[in-house]
Design a protein around this motif. Structure first.
Motif, PDB file in Angstrom:
ATOM      1  N   VAL A 122       5.693  47.811  29.846  1.00 29.68           N
ATOM      2  CA  VAL A 122       4.075  46.959  29.738  1.00 29.68           C
ATOM      3  C   VAL A 122       4.854  45.863  29.151  1.00 29.68           C
ATOM      4  CG1 VAL A 122       2.336  46.713  29.304  1.00 29.68           C
ATOM      5  CG2 VAL A 122       3.075  48.669  29.306  1.00 29.68           C
ATOM      6  N   SER A 123       4.499  44.408  30.529  1.00 26.78           N
ATOM      7  CA  SER A 123       4.997  43.192  30.489  1.00 26.78           C
ATOM      8  C   SER A 123       4.730  42.095  29.324  1.00 26.78           C
ATOM      9  CB  SER A 123       4.297  42.760  31.455  1.00 26.78           C
ATOM     10  OG  SER A 123       3.122  42.149  31.903  1.00 26.78           O
ATOM     11  N   THR A 124       3.750  43.129  28.451  1.00 31.42           N
ATOM     12  CA  THR A 124       3.679  42.270  27.936  1.00 31.42           C
ATOM     13  C   THR A 124       3.618  42.777  25.912  1.00 31.42           C
ATOM     14  OG1 THR A 124       1.464  43.187  27.348  1.00 31.42           O
ATOM     15  CG2 THR A 124       1.308  41.669  28.425  1.00 31.42           C
ATOM     16  N   GLN A 125       4.780  43.913  26.257  1.00 33.60           N
ATOM     17  CA  GLN A 125       5.128  44.565  25.047  1.00 33.60           C
ATOM     18  C   GLN A 125       6.499  45.403  25.091  1.00 33.60           C
ATOM     19  OE1 GLN A 125       3.196  47.751  24.393  1.00 33.60           O
ATOM     20  NE2 GLN A 125       1.186  46.921  23.565  1.00 33.60           N
ATOM     21  N   THR A 126       7.490  45.036  24.514  1.00 33.22           N
ATOM     22  CA  THR A 126       8.954  45.188  24.492  1.00 33.22           C
ATOM     23  C   THR A 126       8.641  47.185  23.220  1.00 33.22           C
ATOM     24  OG1 THR A 126       9.528  43.295  24.626  1.00 33.22           O
ATOM     25  CG2 THR A 126      10.800  44.524  24.331  1.00 33.22           C
ATOM     26  N   PRO A 127       9.195  47.916  23.709  1.00 30.97           N
ATOM     27  CA  PRO A 127       9.428  49.590  22.861  1.00 30.97           C
ATOM     28  C   PRO A 127      10.054  48.614  21.978  1.00 30.97           C
ATOM     29  CG  PRO A 127       9.667  50.477  25.247  1.00 30.97           C
ATOM     30  CD  PRO A 127       8.868  48.207  25.041  1.00 30.97           C
ATOM     31  N   LYS A 128       9.751  49.239  21.151  1.00 34.28           N
ATOM     32  CA  LYS A 128      10.924  49.460  19.771  1.00 34.28           C
ATOM     33  C   LYS A 128      12.064  50.882  20.304  1.00 34.28           C
ATOM     34  CE  LYS A 128       8.641  47.625  15.857  1.00 34.28           C
ATOM     35  NZ  LYS A 128       7.693  48.011  14.734  1.00 34.28           N
ATOM     36  N   ILE A 129      12.877  50.784  19.904  1.00 32.17           N
ATOM     37  CA  ILE A 129      13.793  51.212  20.983  1.00 32.17           C
ATOM     38  C   ILE A 129      13.582  52.782  19.919  1.00 32.17           C
ATOM     39  CG2 ILE A 129      15.548  51.410  18.812  1.00 32.17           C
ATOM     40  CD1 ILE A 129      16.794  52.063  22.269  1.00 32.17           C
ATOM     41  N   GLU A 130      13.588  53.033  18.513  1.00 34.67           N
ATOM     42  CA  GLU A 130      12.324  54.157  17.785  1.00 34.67           C
ATOM     43  C   GLU A 130      11.723  55.097  18.657  1.00 34.67           C
ATOM     44  OE1 GLU A 130      12.775  50.938  16.415  1.00 34.67           O
ATOM     45  OE2 GLU A 130      15.401  51.263  15.466  1.00 34.67           O
ATOM     46  N   GLU A 131      10.872  53.859  18.809  1.00 33.57           N
ATOM     47  CA  GLU A 131       9.838  54.412  19.699  1.00 33.57           C
ATOM     48  C   GLU A 131      10.879  55.251  21.812  1.00 33.57           C
ATOM     49  OE1 GLU A 131       7.540  51.712  20.966  1.00 33.57           O
ATOM     50  OE2 GLU A 131       6.684  51.069  19.061  1.00 33.57           O
ATOM     51  N   TYR A 132      11.050  55.031  22.108  1.00 32.25           N
ATOM     52  CA  TYR A 132      11.906  56.235  22.578  1.00 32.25           C
ATOM     53  C   TYR A 132      11.772  57.478  22.634  1.00 32.25           C
ATOM     54  CZ  TYR A 132      12.607  51.758  26.229  1.00 32.25           C
ATOM     55  OH  TYR A 132      12.044  50.420  26.545  1.00 32.25           O
ATOM     56  N   LYS A 133      11.356  58.943  23.904  1.00 31.94           N
ATOM     57  CA  LYS A 133      11.435  59.431  23.803  1.00 31.94           C
ATOM     58  C   LYS A 133      12.026  59.940  25.428  1.00 31.94           C
ATOM     59  CE  LYS A 133       8.734  60.777  20.171  1.00 31.94           C
ATOM     60  NZ  LYS A 133       7.401  62.018  19.636  1.00 31.94           N
ATOM     61  N   VAL A 134      13.105  61.254  25.301  1.00 31.39           N
ATOM     62  CA  VAL A 134      13.405  61.403  27.024  1.00 31.39           C
ATOM     63  C   VAL A 134      13.316  62.979  27.125  1.00 31.39           C
ATOM     64  CG1 VAL A 134      15.788  60.928  28.500  1.00 31.39           C
ATOM     65  CG2 VAL A 134      15.178  58.990  26.507  1.00 31.39           C
ATOM     66  N   ASN A 135      12.830  63.466  28.894  1.00 35.83           N
ATOM     67  CA  ASN A 135      13.075  64.843  28.048  1.00 35.83           C
ATOM     68  C   ASN A 135      13.737  65.124  29.212  1.00 35.83           C
ATOM     69  OD1 ASN A 135      10.147  64.949  27.385  1.00 35.83           O
ATOM     70  ND2 ASN A 135       9.076  65.378  29.411  1.00 35.83           N
ATOM     71  N   VAL A 136      14.560  65.893  28.474  1.00 34.47           N
ATOM     72  CA  VAL A 136      16.078  66.044  28.944  1.00 34.47           C
ATOM     73  C   VAL A 136      15.761  68.269  29.618  1.00 34.47           C
ATOM     74  CG1 VAL A 136      18.049  66.831  27.852  1.00 34.47           C
ATOM     75  CG2 VAL A 136      16.915  65.055  28.204  1.00 34.47           C
ATOM     76  N   THR A 137      16.409  68.567  29.977  1.00 34.38           N
ATOM     77  CA  THR A 137      17.053  70.096  30.122  1.00 34.38           C
ATOM     78  C   THR A 137      18.479  69.917  30.734  1.00 34.38           C
ATOM     79  OG1 THR A 137      16.437  69.712  32.628  1.00 34.38           O
ATOM     80  CG2 THR A 137      14.831  70.650  31.590  1.00 34.38           C
ATOM     81  N   ILE A 138      19.358  71.121  29.813  1.00 39.36           N
ATOM     82  CA  ILE A 138      20.907  70.999  30.274  1.00 39.36           C
ATOM     83  C   ILE A 138      21.176  72.662  30.877  1.00 39.36           C
ATOM     84  CG2 ILE A 138      22.827  71.582  28.942  1.00 39.36           C
ATOM     85  CD1 ILE A 138      22.341  69.347  27.484  1.00 39.36           C
ATOM     86  N   GLU A 139      21.887  72.831  31.382  1.00 37.77           N
ATOM     87  CA  GLU A 139      21.873  74.065  32.454  1.00 37.77           C
ATOM     88  C   GLU A 139      23.140  74.824  32.357  1.00 37.77           C
ATOM     89  OE1 GLU A 139      20.086  75.454  36.605  1.00 37.77           O
ATOM     90  OE2 GLU A 139      19.602  73.196  36.529  1.00 37.77           O
TER      91      GLU A 139
END
Length: 141
Positions: A122-139
């Motif tokens: 969002v343009s008005t907020q910069t998320p902290k790195i700790e807030e990131y979550k990534v959905n991942v699959t590995i095959e």
């Protein structure tokens, strides 16, 4: 003669519909959420791999802004098994056909796919790195 041909066509259609498929259905892979710097175990076609989210460089277009390009996020993971570890980098554009990276670990080839990266900018907020979550699959490949 017409009845014989019609009967033959019906019989061929019935035999064709009765044949079984030999291919076993592939199990659907579930995406696992990987938070920043919290090692997460992901089942990868019979192997358990540990995934650690190391870096997120997010240059996606904020949702409250009109942009010329969508942008992308460069995501860096560390993936390990019981013996070895490797770094895997994925450029996430929100395109399910392109948001993956192949890698080799302990002589085995894998595909790491990213399906989602949160939070969305969002343009008005910069998320902290700790807030990131990534959905991942590995095959296994």
């Amino acid at each position: 003669m017409k009845k014989t041909i019609l009967f033959a066509l019906i019989w061929v259609a019935a035999v064709a519909c009765d044949q079984k498929q030999d291919a076993a259905p592939q199990p659907e892979l579930k995406a696992t959420s990987v938070p920043y710097r919290q090692q997460t175990t992901i089942a990868a076609s019979g192997s358990d791999l540990k995934v650690d989210l190391r870096e997120v460089n997010d240059s996606r277009c904020p949702k409250d802004v009109v942009c010329i390009q969508m942008g992308s996020a460069k995501i860096k993971f560390n993936v390990s098994d019981s013996k070895n570890a490797t770094d895997v980098e994925v450029e996430f554009k929100g395109d399910s056909k392109a948001d993956f990276q192949t890698f080799t670990l302990s002589g085995q080839n894998y595909v790491l796919k990213v399906s989602e990266l949160q939070p969305y900018p969002v343009s008005t907020q910069t998320p902290k790195i700790e807030e990131y979550k990534v959905n991942v699959t590995i095959e296994k490949k």
